[in-house]
Structure formats: structure tokens, C-alpha cells
Design a protein around this motif. Structure first.
Motif, short mmCIF file in Angstrom:
data_model
loop_
_atom_site.label_atom_id
_atom_site.label_comp_id
_atom_site.label_asym_id
_atom_site.label_seq_id
_atom_site.Cartn_x
_atom_site.Cartn_y
_atom_site.Cartn_z
N ASN A 1 9.29 -5.05 10.68
CA ASN A 1 8.39 -5.09 11.83
C ASN A 1 8.18 -3.69 12.44
N VAL A 2 8.09 -2.70 11.55
CA VAL A 2 7.78 -1.33 11.96
C VAL A 2 6.30 -1.09 11.71
N GLU B 1 -3.74 -0.70 9.68
CA GLU B 1 -2.44 -0.82 10.33
C GLU B 1 -1.67 -2.00 9.74
N MET B 2 -0.38 -1.76 9.43
CA MET B 2 0.49 -2.78 8.85
C MET B 2 1.77 -2.90 9.67
N LEU C 1 0.85 -1.18 0.00
CA LEU C 1 0.00 0.00 0.00
C LEU C 1 0.89 1.23 0.00
N ASN C 2 0.65 2.13 -0.94
CA ASN C 2 1.44 3.38 -1.01
C ASN C 2 2.94 3.09 -1.01
N ASN C 3 3.34 2.09 -1.80
CA ASN C 3 4.75 1.71 -1.94
C ASN C 3 5.36 1.17 -0.66
N VAL C 4 4.53 0.75 0.28
CA VAL C 4 4.99 0.13 1.52
C VAL C 4 4.45 -1.30 1.57
N SER C 5 5.35 -2.28 1.73
CA SER C 5 4.94 -3.68 1.80
C SER C 5 4.95 -4.13 3.26
#
Length: 304
Positions: A175-176, A169-170, A153-157
């Protein structure tokens, strides 16, 4: 004495006038203070209390029943049923409040109109927040992702940990904790790597131009397909893909379980490299020739 009598008479007249004022359902205060009216009011209060108890009981029961449906069927999404359970509970409580007001003879039409106008004003003031809520409802209903999925999502895996009406929440690869507003989730491309049980791994392996290509192809194919994580169906793909500046490049595509993808892809790079070395098949690397001219005009070359 006459002044006191006039004062008392005036007070009684004011009280009498006050009791004649229409204040409730077209009746005066004096009418409200009769035994019949008090009994009627007590009956309405008892009915209202019964409605409130019944409303809370039914709403709580239905909320638990809806949640139990998701808990008894692991294939169902808990987030969706939690949302439906809460919506059902609040809807029943809202109707309960209207019934209570009607019990006392209060017209609810004007109240509903006021609530609607207030809701419009609040909606205009909280457009950003409400857009997140609306997107959250769409995410929960259509479920493009769910808790436990590995998504981008939004270039964040990362792995989805929680989905609320306002945000998703991801936990990323390190693990951030990453919080993404639902409007950005629903309004952008969602890559869900957990939607399907299998994924296709892909590698490019380069060999020297002087190598026997048939032999190199056999070594690569045998090495990859000997791994138990490799799927033979669909049929693996291995062909010469390009002729590079210093190597002939093979493109290899094999399907595997989605959960094995990352480690499988890394392991195969090492295994193929070692297998090519054992077969004495060269893996070229770029070279550079540096030409240096000395003061006496001699040219010195150095290959790197």
C-alpha cells in the motif's frame, strides 16, 4: 497673443492629422468616432458576447453529456470519457474564440500561424513532458490497463489508482504510492493480471523416491480439487515433472478465479503438505554428510 493663437492652431492641426490616420479596417479615427461606427461596434460587441455565452453553454452541456454516458454504463471506462469530454469542451471554446475575433474583423490566419510556431517551440522545449502526454493519450484510448486493475509496471506490482495524461498512479502490495511516468508505461511491457477472470495456479510437490507415486498423485489431486476455488474446466494437470537430487517432483496446474489466486495458491501448499503427512507419504529434504578425521586416524561421520 499671436503666439497663443499659433499654438492653438498648431494643436488643432495635429489633432486633425491624428484623426485622419488609418487605424482600423482601413478607416481613420475620425470615421470610427461617428455614430454609425459606434453603433456597429456595439453590435459587434453584443454579438461577440452572445457567441461567448453560447460557446460556454454548449461546451459545458456536451461535457456533461459525454461524462453521463460513462456513468450510466458501468462497463465503460470513466477515464476515457473524462478525457473525451475535456477535449470536446476545449475544442469548442477554441472555435468560440476564433468566432469572436472574426466578429470584430480581426484576421485570425496570422494568429493561428503565430500560435502554431509558438506550439512548435514549446514542444521542442518540453519533449519529455509531451512524450508522457502522448503516451497518456494512447493509454486512455487503447486501455491496456484501467483503474482497479492489478498490474506489473517496471517490475513493480500493484493496483492502478489513477491514470492521468502525465503519469499512472499505483498502490503496491504494501500500500505504498507508486508514480510511473506514462512514457515508461506505454514504452515497456505491461502485465495486467486483471484482464481475464481466471488464472492458472501452479505448484511443485516433491515426494521420496521410495513412495508409491500413484498413491501420492491421488492424494495431491484429491486435496487440491476438493477446494471449492478449484476449477475442473480446463482439466487440471498433474504429472511427474522431474527427478531431483532427493525427490520426485510433481507439477500441478489448476485454474481458479483471478481474485482468489494469491490466497488459493498459498492455501494449497499447506493443505497438500498436511494431506501427504496424514497419508504417511514422506516429503524429503536435502541431507549432508560431514566426514571428520580425528588425530588417531579414525573417521567420524555426521549426517545433517
Amino acid at each position: 497673443m499671436e503666439q497663443k493663437a499659433d499654438t492653438a492652431q498648431s494643436f488643432c492641426a495635429n489633432v486633425t492629422s491624428l484623426l485622419q490616420i488609418n487605424s482600423y479596417d482601413g478607416t481613420s479615427i475620425s470615421d470610427l468616432l461617428t455614430l454609425k461606427t459606434l453603433i456597429s461596434f456595439a453590435g459587434s460587441a453584443f454579438t461577440a458576447l452572445a457567441i461567448i455565452v453560447l460557446g460556454f453553454t454548449i461546451s459545458g452541456l456536451l461535457r456533461r453529456k459525454i461524462k453521463a454516458v460513462a456513468q450510466s454504463h458501468p462497463s465503460l471506462d470513466n477515464t476515457l470519457f473524462d478525457f473525451l469530454a475535456n477535449i470536446t469542451r476545449y475544442a469548442i471554446l477554441a472555435f468560440t474564440g476564433l468566432f469572436v475575433l472574426n466578429t470584430f474583423g480581426i484576421q485570425t490566419t496570422s494568429i493561428i500561424a503565430v500560435i502554431g510556431a509558438a506550439g512548435l517551440a514549446i514542444g521542442l522545449a518540453l519533449q519529455g513532458t509531451l512524450s508522457n502526454v502522448a503516451a497518456g493519450v494512447m493509454i486512455i484510448l487503447f486501455r491496456p490497463l484501467k483503474i482497479g486493475d492489478f498490474v506489473e509496471l517496471n517490475n513493480v506490482s500493484g493496483t492502478v489508482m489513477e491514470i492521468t495524461l502525465n503519469y499512472t498512479e499505483m498502490a503496491d502490495m504494501s500500500n505504498v504510492r507508486v508514480i510511473v511516468p506514462n512514457s515508461q508505461v506505454w514504452g515497456n511491457t505491461i502485465k495486467n493480471y486483471s484482464s481475464f477472470s481466471t488464472r492458472r495456479a501452479e505448484w511443485t510437490f516433491g515426494v521420496g523416491y521410495g513412495v508409491n507415486l500413484a498413491e501420492a498423485e491421488k492424494v495431491i489431486m484429491d486435496t487440491v480439487m476438493s477446494d471449492t476455488r478449484s476449477h475442473s474446466d480446463p482439466v487440471p494437470f498433474l504429472q511427474v515433472n522431474s527427478l531431483g537430487a532427493s525427490s520426485v517432483d510433481f507439477l500441478m496446474r489448476v485454474w481458479c478465479d483471478a481474485g482468489d489466486y494469491f490466497q488459493y495458491q498459498a492455501d494449497m501448499k499447506r493443505k497438500v503438505k498436511e494431506a501427504l503427512d496424514d497419508a504417511n507419504i514422506s516429503i524429503p529434504f536435502p541431507t549432508r554428510t560431514v566426514m571428520v578425521q580425528s588425530e588417531n586416524g579414525a573417521t567420524i561421520s555426521d549426517d545433517e
